[in-house]
Motif scaffolding. Structure first.
Motif, PDB file in Angstrom:
ATOM      1  N   ALA A 138       0.725  -0.687  -0.173  1.00 34.28           N
ATOM      2  CA  ALA A 138       0.039  -0.030  -0.320  1.00 34.28           C
ATOM      3  C   ALA A 138       0.841   1.387   0.065  1.00 34.28           C
ATOM      4  N   THR A 191      -3.501   4.530   5.594  1.00 30.50           N
ATOM      5  CA  THR A 191      -1.820   3.329   5.549  1.00 30.50           C
ATOM      6  C   THR A 191      -2.023   2.855   6.103  1.00 30.50           C
ATOM      7  N   ALA A 201       3.006  -1.421   4.079  1.00 27.70           N
ATOM      8  CA  ALA A 201       2.189  -0.557   3.777  1.00 27.70           C
ATOM      9  C   ALA A 201       3.835   0.868   3.940  1.00 27.70           C
ATOM     10  N   VAL A 203       3.946   4.066   4.929  1.00 31.00           N
ATOM     11  CA  VAL A 203       3.328   4.811   5.997  1.00 31.00           C
ATOM     12  C   VAL A 203       3.870   6.634   6.552  1.00 31.00           C
TER      13      VAL A 203
END
Length: 274
Positions: A138, A191, A201, A203
């Protein structure tokens, strides 16, 4: 004492409309140099740093500092532009440049305060090398933070970006992707919540901290602070840089007391940039 208000985008927009605020500011925004300075800020760490200033330094400096917290990356700039707040503290230069260009706003930096290293996190692997072929990562969906995320992945040899790619890189600019990583673009604030649904992810530091992650400890890859263009700064609408209240706050935000507060509280997850 600081007056902190947590506002949603809708509430702020409604309030601004009701008061008929204009681009030149309002009584509580940028136009009234004798009134309080209202600053829009992300809750963590920006509002926390401002809270420290408000409680420990502002009164002695003759500054009435009020803070409004926002969880998105759009409203603080639009509120600063329309004058419903006098300043904001949440963003870096590449993000601001992109925002001003796309939205026709006139926000300018005043003083850089800190860096929040961007990190790659995972609930499924302990090391970057453990990410499997086809893993889903992500990344923030706004242009600047997505490019920043891809640069972090490239720095850790997960991908290779095309030559000359700058602060607007997207997955389409990936030249090599040996692990065939799949990218899930989500709002930056979401996130951390995506970690249970993806393999990893990227972030932003403020969202990592507010979700209980410790970047210096929990990230499996962390952005380098060396020569970083991503320092977060106090910003105002162009023309308000010389507001006496803004000058006072800029001085306080870069004081030895604030530097010590940042170092003691965040233990490397937030780094002073002055």
């Amino acid at each position: 004492m600081r007056n902190t208000a947590k506002l949603t985008t809708a509430v702020l927009a409604a309030g601004a409309l009701a008061l008929g605020l204009s681009a030149c500011g309002s009584g509580n925004g940028s136009a009234d140099a004798d009134g309080p300075l209202i600053v829009a800020a992300s809750p963590t760490p920006h509002a926390e740093i401002l809270d420290f200033v408000s409680k420990n330094l502002a009164k002695k400096a003759g500054l009435d500092l009020q803070v409004k917290e926002f969880t998105d990356y759009i409203t603080p700039n639009t509120a600063t532009e329309n004058g419903s707040v006098g300043a904001n503290y949440f963003q870096n230069q590449p993000y601001l440049d992109d925002f001003n260009k796309k939205r026709g706003t006139h926000i300018v930096p005043v003083v850089t305060v800190h860096l929040e290293p961007l990190g790659l996190y995972s609930h499924k692997v302990k090391k970057v090398d453990d990410l499997k072929s086809g893993a889903t990562v992500a990344v923030p969906n706004d242009a600047v933070n997505e490019a920043r995320a891809l640069k972090l992945l490239a720095a850790n040899k997960l991908i290779t970006l095309k030559d000359g790619v700058g602060s607007e890189a997207t997955p389409a600019d990936i030249a090599k992707n040996p692990k065939n990583l799949q990218f899930k673009e989500v709002e930056a604030a979401q996130t951390p919540r995506s970690l249970d649904d993806v393999d990893a992810a990227v972030v932003n530091g403020n969202y990592a901290i507010s979700s209980g992650l410790k970047p210096a400890k929990d990230a499996i890859a962390l952005e380098s602070a060396k020569n970083s263009p991503y320092g977060n700064f106090l910003a105002v609408k162009k023309g308000d840089e010389n507001d006496p209240r803004v000058k006072k706050l800029a001085k306080l935000l870069t004081s030895p007391e604030v530097k010590k507060f940042i170092e003691d509280k965040y233990q490397g997850s937030v780094i002073p940039s002055f």
